[in-house]
Write a protein that holds these residues in place. Structure first.
Motif, PDB file in Angstrom:
ATOM      1  N   THR A 194       0.840  -1.196   0.000  1.00 33.60           N
ATOM      2  CA  THR A 194       0.000   0.000   0.000  1.00 33.60           C
ATOM      3  C   THR A 194       0.872   1.241   0.000  1.00 33.60           C
ATOM      4  O   THR A 194       1.610   1.488   0.956  1.00 33.60           O
ATOM      5  CB  THR A 194      -0.922   0.030   1.234  1.00 33.60           C
ATOM      6  OG1 THR A 194      -1.736  -1.147   1.228  1.00 33.60           O
ATOM      7  CG2 THR A 194      -1.823   1.257   1.201  1.00 33.60           C
ATOM      8  N   PRO A 195       0.831   2.033  -1.061  1.00 30.47           N
ATOM      9  CA  PRO A 195       1.623   3.271  -1.092  1.00 30.47           C
ATOM     10  C   PRO A 195       1.171   4.214   0.025  1.00 30.47           C
ATOM     11  O   PRO A 195       0.014   4.195   0.441  1.00 30.47           O
ATOM     12  CB  PRO A 195       1.310   3.856  -2.476  1.00 30.47           C
ATOM     13  CG  PRO A 195       0.759   2.715  -3.270  1.00 30.47           C
ATOM     14  CD  PRO A 195       0.065   1.831  -2.295  1.00 30.47           C
ATOM     15  N   ARG A 196       2.070   5.032   0.488  1.00 27.32           N
ATOM     16  CA  ARG A 196       1.731   5.973   1.551  1.00 27.32           C
ATOM     17  C   ARG A 196       1.138   7.247   0.965  1.00 27.32           C
ATOM     18  O   ARG A 196       1.595   8.356   1.215  1.00 27.32           O
ATOM     19  CB  ARG A 196       2.968   6.289   2.382  1.00 27.32           C
ATOM     20  CG  ARG A 196       3.523   5.067   3.103  1.00 27.32           C
ATOM     21  CD  ARG A 196       4.708   5.435   3.979  1.00 27.32           C
ATOM     22  NE  ARG A 196       5.231   4.241   4.641  1.00 27.32           N
ATOM     23  CZ  ARG A 196       4.755   3.766   5.780  1.00 27.32           C
ATOM     24  NH1 ARG A 196       3.767   4.383   6.376  1.00 27.32           N
ATOM     25  NH2 ARG A 196       5.281   2.679   6.336  1.00 27.32           N
ATOM     26  N   ILE A 197       0.117   7.051   0.120  1.00 31.05           N
ATOM     27  CA  ILE A 197      -0.585   8.189  -0.462  1.00 31.05           C
ATOM     28  C   ILE A 197      -2.076   7.916  -0.370  1.00 31.05           C
ATOM     29  O   ILE A 197      -2.514   6.774  -0.273  1.00 31.05           O
ATOM     30  CB  ILE A 197      -0.203   8.415  -1.944  1.00 31.05           C
ATOM     31  CG1 ILE A 197      -0.503   7.157  -2.767  1.00 31.05           C
ATOM     32  CG2 ILE A 197       1.245   8.816  -2.071  1.00 31.05           C
ATOM     33  CD1 ILE A 197      -0.367   7.373  -4.261  1.00 31.05           C
ATOM     34  N   LYS A 198      -2.835   8.973  -0.375  1.00 34.64           N
ATOM     35  CA  LYS A 198      -4.281   8.842  -0.385  1.00 34.64           C
ATOM     36  C   LYS A 198      -4.807   9.193  -1.768  1.00 34.64           C
ATOM     37  O   LYS A 198      -4.108   9.806  -2.581  1.00 34.64           O
ATOM     38  CB  LYS A 198      -4.898   9.765   0.672  1.00 34.64           C
ATOM     39  CG  LYS A 198      -4.548   9.390   2.103  1.00 34.64           C
ATOM     40  CD  LYS A 198      -5.260  10.315   3.088  1.00 34.64           C
ATOM     41  CE  LYS A 198      -4.946   9.913   4.521  1.00 34.64           C
ATOM     42  NZ  LYS A 198      -5.624  10.818   5.503  1.00 34.64           N
ATOM     43  N   THR A 199      -6.057   8.808  -2.013  1.00 34.50           N
ATOM     44  CA  THR A 199      -6.670   9.162  -3.282  1.00 34.50           C
ATOM     45  C   THR A 199      -6.685  10.680  -3.416  1.00 34.50           C
ATOM     46  O   THR A 199      -7.218  11.371  -2.536  1.00 34.50           O
ATOM     47  CB  THR A 199      -8.111   8.631  -3.359  1.00 34.50           C
ATOM     48  OG1 THR A 199      -8.081   7.213  -3.234  1.00 34.50           O
ATOM     49  CG2 THR A 199      -8.758   9.015  -4.681  1.00 34.50           C
ATOM     50  N   LYS A 333      -7.879   2.541  -1.612  1.00 27.01           N
ATOM     51  CA  LYS A 333      -7.807   3.984  -1.811  1.00 27.01           C
ATOM     52  C   LYS A 333      -6.525   4.424  -2.506  1.00 27.01           C
ATOM     53  O   LYS A 333      -6.475   5.498  -3.097  1.00 27.01           O
ATOM     54  CB  LYS A 333      -7.923   4.706  -0.465  1.00 27.01           C
ATOM     55  CG  LYS A 333      -9.327   4.727   0.126  1.00 27.01           C
ATOM     56  CD  LYS A 333      -9.338   5.555   1.408  1.00 27.01           C
ATOM     57  CE  LYS A 333     -10.751   5.723   1.939  1.00 27.01           C
ATOM     58  NZ  LYS A 333     -10.784   6.573   3.153  1.00 27.01           N
ATOM     59  N   ALA A 334      -5.489   3.580  -2.429  1.00 30.65           N
ATOM     60  CA  ALA A 334      -4.174   4.012  -2.897  1.00 30.65           C
ATOM     61  C   ALA A 334      -3.692   3.339  -4.170  1.00 30.65           C
ATOM     62  O   ALA A 334      -2.764   3.830  -4.810  1.00 30.65           O
ATOM     63  CB  ALA A 334      -3.147   3.790  -1.784  1.00 30.65           C
ATOM     64  N   THR A 335      -4.288   2.203  -4.561  1.00 29.72           N
ATOM     65  CA  THR A 335      -3.777   1.469  -5.720  1.00 29.72           C
ATOM     66  C   THR A 335      -4.825   1.375  -6.828  1.00 29.72           C
ATOM     67  O   THR A 335      -6.026   1.328  -6.566  1.00 29.72           O
ATOM     68  CB  THR A 335      -3.344   0.055  -5.314  1.00 29.72           C
ATOM     69  OG1 THR A 335      -4.436  -0.617  -4.696  1.00 29.72           O
ATOM     70  CG2 THR A 335      -2.194   0.113  -4.334  1.00 29.72           C
ATOM     71  N   GLU A 336      -4.353   1.340  -8.058  1.00 32.72           N
ATOM     72  CA  GLU A 336      -5.246   1.345  -9.215  1.00 32.72           C
ATOM     73  C   GLU A 336      -5.878  -0.003  -9.498  1.00 32.72           C
ATOM     74  O   GLU A 336      -6.811  -0.099 -10.293  1.00 32.72           O
ATOM     75  CB  GLU A 336      -4.492   1.830 -10.455  1.00 32.72           C
ATOM     76  CG  GLU A 336      -4.017   3.270 -10.347  1.00 32.72           C
ATOM     77  CD  GLU A 336      -3.404   3.772 -11.631  1.00 32.72           C
ATOM     78  OE1 GLU A 336      -3.304   2.967 -12.589  1.00 32.72           O
ATOM     79  OE2 GLU A 336      -3.011   4.950 -11.689  1.00 32.72           O
ATOM     80  N   TRP A 372     -12.357   4.751  -3.918  1.00 35.27           N
ATOM     81  CA  TRP A 372     -11.160   4.003  -4.277  1.00 35.27           C
ATOM     82  C   TRP A 372     -10.313   4.786  -5.291  1.00 35.27           C
ATOM     83  O   TRP A 372     -10.811   5.649  -6.012  1.00 35.27           O
ATOM     84  CB  TRP A 372     -11.518   2.647  -4.861  1.00 35.27           C
ATOM     85  CG  TRP A 372     -12.570   1.857  -4.154  1.00 35.27           C
ATOM     86  CD1 TRP A 372     -13.519   1.082  -4.741  1.00 35.27           C
ATOM     87  CD2 TRP A 372     -12.786   1.715  -2.738  1.00 35.27           C
ATOM     88  NE1 TRP A 372     -14.311   0.478  -3.796  1.00 35.27           N
ATOM     89  CE2 TRP A 372     -13.890   0.856  -2.554  1.00 35.27           C
ATOM     90  CE3 TRP A 372     -12.155   2.248  -1.607  1.00 35.27           C
ATOM     91  CZ2 TRP A 372     -14.366   0.508  -1.291  1.00 35.27           C
ATOM     92  CZ3 TRP A 372     -12.634   1.914  -0.347  1.00 35.27           C
ATOM     93  CH2 TRP A 372     -13.709   1.054  -0.196  1.00 35.27           C
ATOM     94  N   ARG A 373      -9.070   4.417  -5.364  1.00 33.64           N
ATOM     95  CA  ARG A 373      -8.177   4.988  -6.381  1.00 33.64           C
ATOM     96  C   ARG A 373      -8.736   4.706  -7.778  1.00 33.64           C
ATOM     97  O   ARG A 373      -8.718   5.553  -8.652  1.00 33.64           O
ATOM     98  CB  ARG A 373      -6.772   4.387  -6.231  1.00 33.64           C
ATOM     99  CG  ARG A 373      -5.778   4.776  -7.314  1.00 33.64           C
ATOM    100  CD  ARG A 373      -5.387   6.223  -7.243  1.00 33.64           C
ATOM    101  NE  ARG A 373      -4.453   6.575  -8.322  1.00 33.64           N
ATOM    102  CZ  ARG A 373      -4.066   7.805  -8.570  1.00 33.64           C
ATOM    103  NH1 ARG A 373      -4.494   8.803  -7.823  1.00 33.64           N
ATOM    104  NH2 ARG A 373      -3.241   8.043  -9.559  1.00 33.64           N
ATOM    105  N   ASN A 374      -9.242   3.480  -7.992  1.00 33.56           N
ATOM    106  CA  ASN A 374      -9.897   3.119  -9.248  1.00 33.56           C
ATOM    107  C   ASN A 374     -11.396   2.967  -8.974  1.00 33.56           C
ATOM    108  O   ASN A 374     -11.837   1.906  -8.533  1.00 33.56           O
ATOM    109  CB  ASN A 374      -9.332   1.816  -9.807  1.00 33.56           C
ATOM    110  CG  ASN A 374     -10.009   1.395 -11.115  1.00 33.56           C
ATOM    111  OD1 ASN A 374     -11.015   1.974 -11.524  1.00 33.56           O
ATOM    112  ND2 ASN A 374      -9.473   0.383 -11.773  1.00 33.56           N
TER     113      ASN A 374
END
Length: 424
Positions: A194-199, A333-336, A372-374
Motif C-alpha cells: 500500500t503506497p503511503r498516499i491517499k486518493t 484507496k491508494a492502488t489502481e 477508491w483509487r480506481n
C-alpha cells in the motif's frame, strides 16, 4: 439486532464520516401523496431490521450494528423538480452526503417533486444493501405507495456469518489454522504494497445513457443467436471501448459482482444483504478473435468461476480478516488495481411499471461513488425492454471527457453488434 458487520459490509462502510452510498432513482408520472409515501417508508422500515439499526464501534474500532427502538423514520427531503436531468446532479451530491450512522437510519429518500412527473431517489448506505436489496426496497416502496393497505412481513435477521455455515465447516480446525496463516501473510503484504498516499481530490461524475427498446431487444436476440449472454457482450464491448480510448493504459480485465443468494438458500430474495463475491475476468487485448468469440469465452470463464466458488468457505475465511480491514480500505484507496471496470448487470428488473395511482415511467440504474483509487463502475439494468447504463468514475483516475468517449465507443460497438449479419 446486535452484531458486528461482516467483512464485506465493513469494506463498504469505510468509516463513520464517509459511508459509501448507493442511489436508485425511479421516475414516476402521476400524483404522489406525501402521507402515502410516509406510510410506505414506515412499512418498509418495519419489515427490514437493517433499516432500524445504528452503527457503533467497540474499543478496538470494529463497527457493529445495533437495533435502536427510538430510531427516527426514514427521512424524506422534498426538492422542487426543474428538469429531467436534476437527478444526475442530486446523485453526485448524495454519493458524498454521509449518513449519521450513530443516530439516523441508513436510508433516506430525496423526492424531486414536479407537477406531473417526480423522481423518487432512494439513498442507502452500501454496507446494508447490494443491488438486489435496493431493488427490493424500491419495489416495496412503490407497491405500498400505490396500495397503502399492503402488508409487508418482517423477517428475522441473521445474527452472524455462522448462521450460513454448515456445522462441519465450523468445526474444521485445519481451516481455522489456514485462515490464521493467510491473515498474517495478507496483513504483511498489504502493509508493504500500500503506497503511503491517499486518493487525490477530484470530482466524481456519472455518464448515463439508455439503449432504446428496439435496439435492446435486437441485442438480446443477437446474443441468443451467438450462444452467449448480454453480460458478456456488455463486458467485452466496454473493454474494447476502453482500450480504444485509453490505449496501453487499458488492462483488459473486468470485475463482476455475483449475487450471493444463488449460493445461500437461507437468504431469501426479498431480504437485505450487502456482500457480493466477485469474479475477475479478462479479454486478451491483442487477440485476433472476433467480438462474439470473445463474449463466448468470457461467458464460459464466468460460469466456471461461479461454479468454482466455495461461498461457505469464503464467508468463514473472511471473518479472520477484520483486523486487516483498515489496511484493505487503505489499499483500495491508494492502488489502481488490475482491472478497467467493475461491471454489474442487474438484468431485467423485477418491478411493475403500471400502478393504480401512478405510472413508473423509467428506472435509472443504481450508482455509487466509491472512494477508491480506481472507482470505475458500470451498472446496467433493463426496464420496459430498455437497457440503462450508469458509468461512474472520478477525475482523479479517468477524465470525464475520456469516460464519455469510452461510453460513446461502447454504444457504437453495441449498435454494430445488434445486426443479424455474421462476423466476417
Amino acid at each position: 439486532m446486535n452484531r458486528y458487520l461482516i467483512l464485506g459490509e465493513r469494506i463498504m462502510f469505510v468509516e463513520a464520516g464517509a459511508t459509501v452510498n448507493c442511489i436508485f432513482t425511479a421516475k414516476v408520472r402521476g400524483n404522489i401523496i406525501p402521507e402515502r409515501l410516509t406510510n410506505a417508508l414506515k412499512k418498509v422500515q418495519d419489515k427490514h431490521a437493517l433499516l432500524k439499526v445504528v452503527i457503533r464501534e467497540d474499543e478496538k474500532g470494529r463497527p457493529y450494528f445495533v437495533s435502536d427502538t427510538q430510531i427516527p423514520p426514514i427521512p424524506v427531503e422534498i426538492r422542487e423538480r426543474q428538469s429531467d436531468n436534476d437527478w444526475l446532479a442530486v446523485s453526485a451530491s448524495e454519493w458524498h452526503h454521509s449518513f449519521q450512522v450513530r443516530k439516523m437510519p441508513l436510508a433516506r429518500v430525496v423526492w424531486l417533486r414536479g407537477e406531473e412527473v417526480s423522481e423518487l431517489m432512494l439513498v442507502c448506505a452500501h454496507c446494508i444493501c447490494d443491488g438486489s436489496s435496493i431493488l427490493t426496497l424500491m419495489r416495496e416502496i412503490l407497491q405500498v405507495l400505490d396500495e397503502p393497505d399492503t402488508v409487508l412481513t418482517p423477517y428475522e435477521p441473521f445474527s452472524s456469518v455462522q448462521a450460513f455455515l454448515p456445522p462441519a465447516l465450523l468445526a474444521n480446525k485445519w481451516l481455522r489454522i489456514k485462515a490464521g496463516m493467510i491473515r498474517a501473510i495478507a496483513g504483511i503484504v498489504l502493509r508493504l504494497k500500500t503506497p503511503r498516499i491517499k486518493t487525490p481530490p477530484g470530482n466524481s461524475y456519472m455518464v448515463h445513457w439508455k439503449m432504446d427498446a428496439e435496439a435492446s431487444r435486437a441485442l438480446v436476440n443477437r446474443c441468443r443467436e451467438e450462444k452467449t449472454s448480454l453480460h458478456a457482450a456488455f463486458s467485452v464491448a466496454f473493454l474494447e471501448a476502453y482500450q480504444h480510448v485509453m490505449g496501453n493504459a487499458a488492462k483488459g480485465r473486468v470485475i463482476c459482482p455475483v449475487d450471493i443468494r444463488r449460493f445461500l438458500p437461507e437468504l431469501k430474495k426479498d431480504q437485505m444483504f450487502a456482500f457480493a463475491p466477485i469474479a475477475e475476468l479478462s479479454v486478451e487485448k491483442d487477440s485476433t478473435a472476433g467480438f462474439w468469440t470473445k463474449t463466448r469465452m468470457l461467458k464460459n470463464d464466468l460460469t466456471a468461476k461461479i461454479d468454482g466458488m466455495n461461498i461457505h468457505e469464503l464467508l468463514f475465511m473472511s471473518e479472520y480478516f477484520h483486523s486487516s480491514a483498515p489496511q484493505m480500505i487503505a489499499f483500495l484507496k491508494a492502488t489502481e488495481g488490475n482491472h478497467d471496470v467493475t461491471l454489474s448487470n442487474m438484468g431485467k428488473l423485477d418491478i411493475p411499471d403500471n400502478y393504480n395511482s401512478f405510472h413508473l415511467e423509467t428506472i435509472y440504474s443504481p450508482s455509487a461513488g466509491f472512494p477508491w483509487r480506481n472507482p470505475n463502475t458500470l451498472v446496467i439494468s433493463t426496464f420496459r425492454d430498455q437497457a440503462d447504463f450508469s458509468f461512474i468514475s472520478g477525475e482523479h483516475f479517468l477524465a470525464e471527457k475520456d469516460a464519455r468517449a469510452i461510453s460513446d465507443r461502447m454504444q457504437a460497438l453495441l449498435e454494430e453488434k445488434e445486426s443479424v449479419l455474421q462476423e466476417l
